[in-house]
Design a protein around this motif. Structure first.
Motif, mmCIF file in Angstrom:
data_model
loop_
_atom_site.group_PDB
_atom_site.id
_atom_site.type_symbol
_atom_site.label_atom_id
_atom_site.label_comp_id
_atom_site.label_asym_id
_atom_site.label_seq_id
_atom_site.Cartn_x
_atom_site.Cartn_y
_atom_site.Cartn_z
ATOM 1 N N GLU A 124 52.821 18.418 35.655
ATOM 2 C CA GLU A 124 53.383 19.762 34.954
ATOM 3 C C GLU A 124 52.437 20.687 34.558
ATOM 4 O OE1 GLU A 124 55.891 17.943 31.930
ATOM 5 O OE2 GLU A 124 57.656 17.590 33.212
ATOM 6 N N GLU A 125 51.256 20.073 33.919
ATOM 7 C CA GLU A 125 50.238 21.150 33.449
ATOM 8 C C GLU A 125 49.461 21.839 34.478
ATOM 9 O OE1 GLU A 125 47.779 18.376 31.233
ATOM 10 O OE2 GLU A 125 49.155 18.496 29.267
ATOM 11 N N THR A 126 49.311 20.983 35.856
ATOM 12 C CA THR A 126 48.640 21.691 36.699
ATOM 13 C C THR A 126 49.520 22.668 37.616
ATOM 14 O OG1 THR A 126 48.861 19.870 38.225
ATOM 15 C CG2 THR A 126 46.910 19.911 36.941
ATOM 16 N N THR A 127 50.843 22.612 37.509
ATOM 17 C CA THR A 127 51.660 23.536 38.516
ATOM 18 C C THR A 127 51.618 24.821 37.651
ATOM 19 O OG1 THR A 127 53.273 21.508 38.588
ATOM 20 C CG2 THR A 127 54.027 23.915 39.169
ATOM 21 N N PRO A 128 51.194 25.834 38.638
ATOM 22 C CA PRO A 128 51.100 27.058 37.985
ATOM 23 C C PRO A 128 52.307 27.842 37.896
ATOM 24 C CG PRO A 128 50.378 27.018 40.459
ATOM 25 C CD PRO A 128 50.766 25.616 39.848
ATOM 26 N N THR A 129 52.601 28.881 36.986
ATOM 27 C CA THR A 129 53.621 29.549 36.906
ATOM 28 C C THR A 129 53.500 30.896 38.153
ATOM 29 O OG1 THR A 129 52.677 31.160 35.371
ATOM 30 C CG2 THR A 129 53.679 29.148 34.574
ATOM 31 N N ALA A 130 54.631 31.321 38.204
ATOM 32 C CA ALA A 130 54.812 32.559 39.249
ATOM 33 C C ALA A 130 53.785 33.765 38.563
ATOM 34 C CB ALA A 130 56.189 33.046 39.355
ATOM 35 N N GLU A 131 53.928 33.917 37.098
ATOM 36 C CA GLU A 131 53.025 34.914 36.743
ATOM 37 C C GLU A 131 51.499 34.805 36.765
ATOM 38 O OE1 GLU A 131 56.952 35.095 34.838
ATOM 39 O OE2 GLU A 131 55.491 33.626 35.325
ATOM 40 N N GLU A 132 51.320 33.433 36.845
ATOM 41 C CA GLU A 132 49.787 32.944 36.970
ATOM 42 C C GLU A 132 49.210 33.254 38.314
ATOM 43 O OE1 GLU A 132 49.306 29.274 33.634
ATOM 44 O OE2 GLU A 132 50.091 28.992 35.569
ATOM 45 N N LEU A 133 50.138 32.808 39.100
ATOM 46 C CA LEU A 133 49.687 33.102 40.661
ATOM 47 C C LEU A 133 49.635 34.391 41.034
ATOM 48 C CD1 LEU A 133 52.354 30.471 42.290
ATOM 49 C CD2 LEU A 133 49.774 30.383 42.696
ATOM 50 N N VAL A 134 50.532 35.299 40.627
ATOM 51 C CA VAL A 134 50.574 36.713 40.966
ATOM 52 C C VAL A 134 49.163 37.452 40.289
ATOM 53 C CG1 VAL A 134 51.443 38.931 40.775
ATOM 54 C CG2 VAL A 134 52.840 36.963 41.556
ATOM 55 N N GLY A 135 48.873 37.074 39.121
ATOM 56 C CA GLY A 135 47.890 37.504 38.439
ATOM 57 C C GLY A 135 46.703 37.057 39.248
ATOM 58 N N LYS A 136 46.540 35.932 39.594
ATOM 59 C CA LYS A 136 45.120 35.219 40.195
ATOM 60 C C LYS A 136 45.160 36.050 41.594
ATOM 61 C CE LYS A 136 43.416 31.848 37.583
ATOM 62 N NZ LYS A 136 42.525 31.912 37.185
ATOM 63 N N VAL A 137 46.185 36.236 42.241
ATOM 64 C CA VAL A 137 46.174 36.828 43.585
ATOM 65 C C VAL A 137 45.620 38.463 43.173
ATOM 66 C CG1 VAL A 137 47.555 38.304 45.352
ATOM 67 C CG2 VAL A 137 48.016 35.685 44.799
ATOM 68 N N LEU A 138 46.296 39.256 42.227
ATOM 69 C CA LEU A 138 45.711 40.459 42.002
ATOM 70 C C LEU A 138 44.164 40.501 41.647
ATOM 71 C CD1 LEU A 138 48.449 41.539 39.749
ATOM 72 C CD2 LEU A 138 47.892 42.658 41.811
ATOM 73 N N ASP A 139 43.838 39.473 41.211
ATOM 74 C CA ASP A 139 42.031 39.556 40.535
ATOM 75 C C ASP A 139 41.416 38.849 41.836
ATOM 76 O OD1 ASP A 139 43.087 40.246 38.422
ATOM 77 O OD2 ASP A 139 43.043 38.166 37.496
ATOM 78 N N GLN A 140 42.011 38.298 42.837
ATOM 79 C CA GLN A 140 41.028 37.698 43.763
ATOM 80 C C GLN A 140 40.369 38.853 44.569
ATOM 81 O OE1 GLN A 140 40.586 34.529 44.275
ATOM 82 N NE2 GLN A 140 40.390 33.814 46.388
ATOM 83 N N THR A 141 41.054 39.754 44.944
ATOM 84 C CA THR A 141 40.267 41.196 45.742
ATOM 85 C C THR A 141 39.646 42.017 44.693
ATOM 86 O OG1 THR A 141 42.386 42.090 45.991
ATOM 87 C CG2 THR A 141 41.765 40.463 47.839
ATOM 88 N N ARG A 142 39.547 41.571 43.376
ATOM 89 C CA ARG A 142 39.214 42.696 42.646
ATOM 90 C C ARG A 142 38.036 42.282 41.660
ATOM 91 N NH1 ARG A 142 42.974 47.338 42.470
ATOM 92 N NH2 ARG A 142 42.033 47.880 40.364
ATOM 93 N N GLY A 143 38.249 40.978 41.431
ATOM 94 C CA GLY A 143 37.129 40.395 40.443
ATOM 95 C C GLY A 143 37.105 41.274 39.092
ATOM 96 N N LEU A 144 36.050 41.093 38.275
ATOM 97 C CA LEU A 144 35.823 41.948 37.240
ATOM 98 C C LEU A 144 35.722 43.559 37.725
ATOM 99 C CD1 LEU A 144 33.693 39.704 34.966
ATOM 100 C CD2 LEU A 144 36.274 40.114 34.709
ATOM 101 N N THR A 145 34.889 43.330 38.569
ATOM 102 C CA THR A 145 34.477 44.794 39.375
ATOM 103 C C THR A 145 34.411 44.355 40.961
ATOM 104 O OG1 THR A 145 32.302 44.665 39.201
ATOM 105 C CG2 THR A 145 33.294 46.029 37.467
ATOM 106 N N SER A 146 34.466 45.416 41.780
ATOM 107 C CA SER A 146 34.381 45.102 43.151
ATOM 108 C C SER A 146 33.941 46.360 43.916
ATOM 109 C CB SER A 146 35.399 44.551 43.770
ATOM 110 O OG SER A 146 36.505 45.524 44.150
ATOM 111 N N TYR A 147 33.113 46.267 44.926
ATOM 112 C CA TYR A 147 32.769 47.384 45.921
ATOM 113 C C TYR A 147 33.111 46.558 47.372
ATOM 114 C CZ TYR A 147 29.997 50.151 49.058
ATOM 115 O OH TYR A 147 29.770 50.696 50.305
ATOM 116 N N SER A 148 33.878 47.370 48.022
ATOM 117 C CA SER A 148 34.402 47.063 49.506
ATOM 118 C C SER A 148 34.078 48.105 50.394
ATOM 119 C CB SER A 148 35.595 46.392 49.346
ATOM 120 O OG SER A 148 36.419 47.259 48.805
ATOM 121 N N GLU A 149 34.098 47.938 51.887
ATOM 122 C CA GLU A 149 34.102 48.748 52.835
ATOM 123 C C GLU A 149 35.338 48.471 53.728
ATOM 124 O OE1 GLU A 149 30.230 48.489 54.429
ATOM 125 O OE2 GLU A 149 29.191 49.427 52.612
ATOM 126 N N LEU A 150 36.041 49.365 54.048
ATOM 127 C CA LEU A 150 37.322 48.981 55.024
ATOM 128 C C LEU A 150 37.351 50.118 56.213
ATOM 129 C CD1 LEU A 150 38.157 48.644 51.585
ATOM 130 C CD2 LEU A 150 39.969 47.550 52.739
#
Length: 254
Positions: free
Chosen positions: A24-50
């Protein structure tokens, strides 16, 4: 003998209970998952080329741009190709957004009435760029399905707007991997009819973290109408000048 058996039985129950609690403790909540996904491609800061490819039945157009981000709220996007688009830029600062065109040397703050328009002629709207953590602020999130796919768990999350939320969509559905990679994001109108969706077509690792390398936005009304965005480079937690996310920086192409 009975006492020993009872002790072993009690120990097994305790161990089973510990396992349940840990699960139960290790099962993520929907909010935790969405927040982590948002942060995955941004970090604290980020630079990218697309690169971006906009496809229509009659034509196809490609362009390139760079992106700087800070947290979930601030982003600066500047086009680097083709020549006619070089210097065109978009700045997001909190919940406000501006565009700049070097040809007319004009900065425009986008009103809400323009936010649904296509960004740079693509299938992404200014609203799509401005979303940041809108899902966490204005939606009720719930995990409606989770299933194993190889070494990963895939979560399906349904996002329903809160009452009187200032949002466009009637419902959104996301499919996320347990390492916080977005696989699919679908957008439904107020009648819960699918309008468009984003699919991750390729996953790669940049700067030590897995992210979608290539994403395609599709529309239900025209299968020949789509926009594909591909990362060619990305760095995270980079050092950025304090004035990077300012109107001065928006106009400065250096």
């Amino acid at each position: 003998m009975i006492s020993r058996v009872w002790s072993l039985f009690t120990l097994c129950l305790l161990l089973m209970n510990i396992d349940v609690v840990q699960a139960e403790e290790t099962t993520p909540t929907a909010e935790e998952l969405v927040g982590k996904v948002l942060d995955q491609t941004r970090g604290l800061t980020s630079y990218s080329e697309l690169t971006m490819t906009v496809n229509r039945l009659e034509w196809t157009r490609s362009s390139s741009f760079t992106v700087w981000t800070r947290g979930r709220e601030d982003a600066l996007i500047r086009f680097t190709a083709p020549p006619r688009d070089v210097g065109n830029a978009t700045l997001k600062k909190g919940d406000q957004m501006w565009t700049f065109s070097p040809k007319i040397k004009r900065t425009v703050r986008l009103p809400r009435s323009m936010m649904s328009q296509g960004w740079a002629g693509s299938d992404f709207s200014y609203n799509d760029l401005a979303r940041s953590d809108t899902l966490l602020q204005h939606y009720e999130l719930a995990i409606v399905e989770d299933q194993l796919d190889g070494d990963h768990t895939i979560y399906t999350i349904e996002a329903v707007p809160l009452e009187n939320a200032p949002v466009v969509w009637g419902k959104e559905v996301l499919k996320l991997r347990d390492d916080y990679v977005l696989l699919e994001h679908s957008f439904y109108d107020q009648d819960r009819k699918l309008v468009k969706w984003i699919e991750t077509q390729e996953i790669t690792t940049f700067d030590g973290r897995p992210i979608p390398k290539k994403l395609r936005m599709k529309n239900t009304d025209d299968e020949e109408k789509w926009t594909e965005v591909e990362y060619t480079h990305a760095e995270f937690d980079v050092e950025l000048d304090d004035n990077k996310f300012t109107l001065f920086s928006l106009r400065d192409s250096n």
